[in-house]
Design an enzyme around this catalytic site. Structure first.
Site, PDB file in Angstrom:
ATOM      1  N   LYS A 174       0.833  -1.213   0.000  1.00  0.00           N
ATOM      2  CA  LYS A 174       0.000   0.000   0.000  1.00  0.00           C
ATOM      3  C   LYS A 174       0.866   1.260   0.000  1.00  0.00           C
ATOM      4  O   LYS A 174       0.597   2.208  -0.737  1.00  0.00           O
ATOM      5  CB  LYS A 174      -0.933  -0.005   1.229  1.00  0.00           C
ATOM      6  CG  LYS A 174      -2.068  -1.010   1.099  1.00  0.00           C
ATOM      7  CD  LYS A 174      -2.863  -1.176   2.400  1.00  0.00           C
ATOM      8  CE  LYS A 174      -3.862  -2.323   2.251  1.00  0.00           C
ATOM      9  NZ  LYS A 174      -4.615  -2.591   3.493  1.00  0.00           N
ATOM     10  N   GLN A 217      -4.563  -1.499   9.754  1.00  0.00           N
ATOM     11  CA  GLN A 217      -4.416  -2.790   9.084  1.00  0.00           C
ATOM     12  C   GLN A 217      -5.011  -3.903   9.955  1.00  0.00           C
ATOM     13  O   GLN A 217      -4.656  -4.045  11.118  1.00  0.00           O
ATOM     14  CB  GLN A 217      -2.927  -3.060   8.786  1.00  0.00           C
ATOM     15  CG  GLN A 217      -2.679  -4.331   7.998  1.00  0.00           C
ATOM     16  CD  GLN A 217      -3.281  -4.295   6.585  1.00  0.00           C
ATOM     17  OE1 GLN A 217      -3.230  -3.276   5.904  1.00  0.00           O
ATOM     18  NE2 GLN A 217      -3.880  -5.399   6.164  1.00  0.00           N
ATOM     19  N   ASP A 266     -11.124   3.262   4.405  1.00  0.00           N
ATOM     20  CA  ASP A 266     -11.486   1.844   4.268  1.00  0.00           C
ATOM     21  C   ASP A 266     -13.005   1.658   4.312  1.00  0.00           C
ATOM     22  O   ASP A 266     -13.505   0.585   3.964  1.00  0.00           O
ATOM     23  CB  ASP A 266     -10.827   1.012   5.383  1.00  0.00           C
ATOM     24  CG  ASP A 266      -9.551   0.307   4.916  1.00  0.00           C
ATOM     25  OD1 ASP A 266      -9.400   0.123   3.696  1.00  0.00           O
ATOM     26  OD2 ASP A 266      -8.721  -0.059   5.766  1.00  0.00           O
TER      27      ASP A 266
END
Lengths: 326, 326
Positions: A86, A130, A153
């Site tokens: 990422k 994460q 997200d």
């Protein structure tokens, strides 16, 4: 047919045993037509290149660039790899990335402090935590602290509620399901009025994928561990999105001829022929499915690259919204 | 087969024309078995009586009673009737009710002011805004003002997101779908592992009903206006929850023999034999369905009374939470 093996990273490695029916059916179907492969890698590259162009334009016009903050807890090797991918993708697109690394045994408060500091930082437009987090940490509590305007997200329940409700819009659509829909649209697959089956109902993929497909006016059925005869329901679907994390779950005879298959599953499977001793497998028995479906995403190289592209896209959108830049 | 007529209340009155197949099939099935009728009225009375008992206990123990505030905008006759029924039910259960009536042409600010004042009032534990609102008003903006802790209708997107996501709990479950599940449970219908079809996807009924059925581990398919062959999908269902508002939409041949049918539809249909010239009809062709289904809710007397019982239940729960009374 499957056997799970522990991995030092904490993630399960699955051994796929011999599948006699699979081999037999593949042989029977050997002369039949083959599905179009939806090349997620190349579609994601196109999108990332367009994002890089937009970031350059933003920098030239207003002297600002988007920024993404990543919170990584613990030493899971898979999480470290995902995060590295990422941040590298950010770099390539001209997006700034910053990272907070916390030890495995950190407290919820320490994560919340890191989150609060990113919430306040005006150069950060997107924040991701994460997943998965170590078991002693309450994901729900942590996500409640995350600023809605930076939840790239799309995991905040208010974002999910707005995604679910007609007449409302969520600020961010979760990256993986957004990538699935983007693959369908860019491959010319009509969604409206089609029967879609989503296999798996995680908060991260299955749930938002089912909500998104409904937003596009598909007739959606959600299949999960308690479903009796999942193959029968799946066989009715024009579009199958599968995110169960069980290699070879979806067999060729689960699919309606001409269905479009989006395989979100990525499970590390023992494979002595590979450098690290394992390879990534999707939920779909690819060799069978490719002879029944009209189109299918491979694993790897299908949905995976799209998830990162959508993360960059959400971060860019957030920065544009912040600076009112169109 | 249907014709819509305008009503002074603003609500559509539907004329149901002769249905030759319906009559023929009913005759053919005349000697066959008949579904169990799920008596929503009597189940709701039981629940209301239990709530009244809890309210008395609360008053005796801590000297407090639950309070419900209702905001009614405009002069719709159907809304006035619903609100009257709700406040009467409060009275019978010993719950205090207060009302703010606003004219048809009021502004969003006026509604938000009324909401804010109820938000602050410690004797009010639940607030409902009777829907639908006049078209010039933005429902979304208004619901954003409503205190989450008093959203006893469960329409706030954060409540909906929490209902959708696994591992999270919403403060309130929307009353009508909560009533549907309660009817299933109290009728001894197992939900886990069953195929369920929800017809209609409104924010008020269809969406939360589908999310709730999933919470109970049913395999859920959502049928809507864009669905091709809705009868084929519905015929696979062990449980059918229908909330389309289209009288006689669901025919006997849409149902799997032995299915359980929860009919949320309540549409006023021209009926000269009735006092007011109309009667309420559900989505289901009852005369046909009763000979195919194992159990069915009538209209009226099925889901309707449960909605009010669940509103009282949510208001009681909210008051208990406020006073930490168990």
């Amino acid at each position: 047919m499957l056997k799970c093996l522990g991995l030092s990273s904490g993630r399960k490695l699955v051994r796929v045993l011999e599948h006699p029916f699979c081999a037999k059916q593949c042989q029977m179907l050997a002369n039949e037509k083959t599905a179009r492969v939806i090349d997620g890698k190349s579609i994601a590259e196109e999108i990332r290149s367009a994002i890089a162009g937009e970031v350059r334009r933003m920098k030239e016009c207003i002297g600002k660039i988007p920024g993404l903050a990543v919170i990584l807890v613990g030493q899971r090797r898979d999480s470290q790899t995902y995060v590295r991918n990422k941040t590298r993708a950010c770099e390539e697109a001209g997006i700034k990335s910053v990272m907070a690394e916390l030890p495995d045994n950190c407290t919820e408060d320490e994560i919340c402090n890191a989150l609060s500091s990113f919430n306040k930082d005006p150069s950060v437009h997107g924040i991701i935590v994460q997943l998965p987090l170590p078991q002693h940490l309450d994901e729900g509590k942590i996500f409640n602290v995350l600023s809605l305007e930076k939840d790239v997200d799309g995991f905040h329940p208010l974002n999910m509620g707005n995604l679910a409700m007609r007449g409302r819009e969520s600020l961010f659509i979760p990256c993986t399901p957004k990538g699935c829909i983007e693959l369908l649209i860019r491959s010319g697959v009509e969604i409206m009025g089609k029967n879609a089956v989503v296999i798996g109902r995680s908060n991260i993929v299955g749930l938002p994928a089912s909500l998104l497909l409904q937003r596009h006016h598909a007739t959606v059925s959600i299949v999960h561990a308690f479903t009796k005869n999942p193959e029968r329901i799946t066989r009715e679907a024009d579009i199958v999105v599968t995110a169960a994390g069980v290699p070879n779950l979806v067999r060729g005879n689960w699919l309606k001829p001409g269905a479009v298959v989006i395989d979100v599953g990525t499970c590390p499977v023992e494979d002595p022929s590979c450098e690290h001793g394992y390879s990534l497998k999707g939920d779909v028995c690819y060799e069978e499915a490719i002879r029944v479906a009209a189109a299918i995403t491979p694993v790897p190289g299908g949905v995976g690259p799209m998830t990162i592209a959508m993360l960059l896209s959400n971060t860019l959108d957030s920065a544009k919204r912040t600076y009112n830049f169109t």
